[in-house]
Scaffold this motif. Structure first.
Motif, mmCIF file in Angstrom:
data_model
loop_
_atom_site.group_PDB
_atom_site.id
_atom_site.type_symbol
_atom_site.label_atom_id
_atom_site.label_comp_id
_atom_site.label_asym_id
_atom_site.label_seq_id
_atom_site.Cartn_x
_atom_site.Cartn_y
_atom_site.Cartn_z
ATOM 1 N N THR A 91 39.254 35.962 42.873
ATOM 2 C CA THR A 91 39.134 37.343 43.350
ATOM 3 C C THR A 91 39.217 37.357 44.876
ATOM 4 O O THR A 91 39.123 36.307 45.522
ATOM 5 C CB THR A 91 37.771 37.952 42.951
ATOM 6 O OG1 THR A 91 36.741 37.164 43.544
ATOM 7 C CG2 THR A 91 37.595 37.980 41.454
ATOM 8 N N SER A 92 39.341 38.558 45.455
ATOM 9 C CA SER A 92 39.445 38.640 46.908
ATOM 10 C C SER A 92 38.162 38.135 47.579
ATOM 11 O O SER A 92 38.196 37.660 48.706
ATOM 12 C CB SER A 92 39.726 40.085 47.327
ATOM 13 O OG SER A 92 38.790 40.919 46.699
ATOM 14 N N ASP A 93 37.018 38.188 46.869
ATOM 15 C CA ASP A 93 35.801 37.625 47.458
ATOM 16 C C ASP A 93 35.597 36.171 47.015
ATOM 17 O O ASP A 93 34.491 35.632 47.039
ATOM 18 C CB ASP A 93 34.559 38.493 47.163
ATOM 19 C CG ASP A 93 34.428 38.872 45.695
ATOM 20 O OD1 ASP A 93 35.411 38.704 44.939
ATOM 21 O OD2 ASP A 93 33.353 39.322 45.298
ATOM 22 N N ASP A 94 36.698 35.546 46.577
ATOM 23 C CA ASP A 94 36.742 34.102 46.354
ATOM 24 C C ASP A 94 35.963 33.584 45.154
ATOM 25 O O ASP A 94 35.481 32.454 45.163
ATOM 26 C CB ASP A 94 36.259 33.382 47.629
ATOM 27 C CG ASP A 94 37.208 32.248 47.956
ATOM 28 O OD1 ASP A 94 38.348 32.292 47.454
ATOM 29 O OD2 ASP A 94 36.795 31.326 48.682
ATOM 30 N N GLU A 98 39.916 43.145 36.742
ATOM 31 C CA GLU A 98 40.930 42.347 37.446
ATOM 32 C C GLU A 98 41.321 41.113 36.610
ATOM 33 O O GLU A 98 42.501 40.810 36.437
ATOM 34 C CB GLU A 98 40.350 41.922 38.810
ATOM 35 C CG GLU A 98 41.322 41.182 39.693
ATOM 36 C CD GLU A 98 40.713 40.817 41.069
ATOM 37 O OE1 GLU A 98 39.738 41.474 41.502
ATOM 38 O OE2 GLU A 98 41.221 39.864 41.675
#
Ligand code: SF4
Length: 366
Positions: A96-99, A157
């Protein structure tokens, strides 16, 4: 040996892998049955114990895959056929974009099922006296293999990617039981709603019976297509011994809830997991299944798997003959009752990989 019996033998005894790296990552810890690896036997993908104590001593051995990906299964040096392993899913390589790696949010079960534990903590898991003795929900969290709370946005997602990259066909959303009267129905509803907004994927929700039946309509309206409420054990004595916390919800409440849920989700779209081998007699399990089938509830009977690190890690799994004596008549009972795994929209009953039941159903129909 018929395929159903071979699968039943492999699931009861577990297998030894000549190449432990064969196939993709196995399930270790987590909610529900675990310590398995997915393998495909005669077109049926099933979960077979590989990390349990009985599996380490199993008479069944799976050889290293050959150049075309097939592995020989043998017992005492006698070849019984070949199996293959589903490939590693591609969505596992994303974050995810927050890793947060996608595989910490949801994992592939069997061949085409996306599975997640929305809340990886449980009011039943707080003390040794209350915990369900077979459950390892806290182990994968402690080992850093998952995160405690998967947000609706994260689930959406990952679900979208799993459909697009790996062609998953349905999704299982289970949850530890949170404090509160809805027993997890609220977080399942908000999670299903987010997934359905992102991708068209049938979803099964799994929770304890909520205190108020209104939650069935709320979950259904949010996008939950089928529902699992899991008995695990079927008699009061075994329930009190094996799952003292969960047994505080009486069997009568489960049966009321099954009836109310079938009215919302439909005949055959509500199911329950029954773990055979925890102490319930075959007759008791079959009698409960008959009652469930009459209500339109699919009883998914699964052999108990002793997961390492749980209080039941040394409890023996059921013998293959014990499972055969349940699954063979159960397949006939399901047929007579008009229920079938393949008609379930989503979830464990449709997947069927943790039991030979659907293979027995297939053979009963043939
Ligand atoms: S039956 Fe349920 S727990 Fe077992 S592999 Fe399939 S989805 Fe997962």
């Amino acid at each position: 040996m018929p395929t159903a019996q071979l699968i039943n033998e492999l699931q009861s005894c577990g297998v030894r892998l000549a190449d432990p790296k064969a196939g993709h990552e196995s399930r270790r810890g987590g909610a529900g049955p675990s310590d398995h690896k997915a393998m495909t036997v005669d077109g049926m993908t099933v979960m077979v114990p590989v990390h349990t104590a009985p599996a380490f001593e199993s008479p069944y051995v799976i050889e290293k895959p050959d150049a075309s990906g097939y592995s020989m299964v043998s017992r005492d040096g006698v070849s019984l056929g070949s199996i293959s392993f589903p490939p590693r899913p591609r969505f596992y390589d994303r974050s995810t974009s927050d890793d947060v790696p996608y595989w910490k949010i949801a994992v592939l079960h069997s061949r085409d099922v996306l599975a997640t534990t929305v809340l990886q903590s449980c009011i039943r898991y707080q003390s040794r006296t209350k915990t369900c003795q077979f459950c390892a929900i806290g182990q994968s969290l402690a080992a850093g293999r998952t995160i405690e709370r998967k947000t609706p946005a994260q689930l959406a997602e990952v679900a979208q990617a799993a459909v697009e990259l790996d062609g998953v066909k349905h999704m299982v959303m289970t949850t530890g039981t949170p404090p509160g009267r809805d027993r997890g129905a609220a977080i399942l509803a908000e999670s299903a709603s987010a997934v359905k907004a992102a991708v068209d994927l049938p979803i099964q929700g799994q929770c304890e019976p909520p205190d108020d039946d209104i939650w069935f309509a709320r979950m259904h309206d949010a996008g939950v297509d089928s529902l699992g409420m899991h008995l695990e054990a079927v008699t009061d004595d075994v329930r009190a011994k094996i799952m003292p916390g969960k047994a505080q919800v009486p069997l009568e409440r489960y049966f009321e809830a099954f009836e109310a849920a079938v009215a919302v989700f439909g005949h055959g779209q509500v199911s329950t997991y029954i773990l055979a081998g925890l102490g319930d007699a075959q007759e008791a399990i079959l009698a409960t299944c008959q009652k469930l089938i009459a209500l339109g509830v699919y009883p998914f009977v699964v052999p108990f798997v002793p997961i390492s690190g749980t209080p039941l890690e040394s409890h023996p799994p059921p013998a293959a003959a014990f499972m055969h004596q349940i699954l063979e008549p159960l397949a006939q009972m399901l047929r007579a009752g008009g229920l079938q795994a393949t008609a379930i929209k989503a979830g464990c009953g449709r997947c069927g990989a943790c039991s030979a039941l659907s293979t027995y159903e297939r053979e009963a129909t043939a």
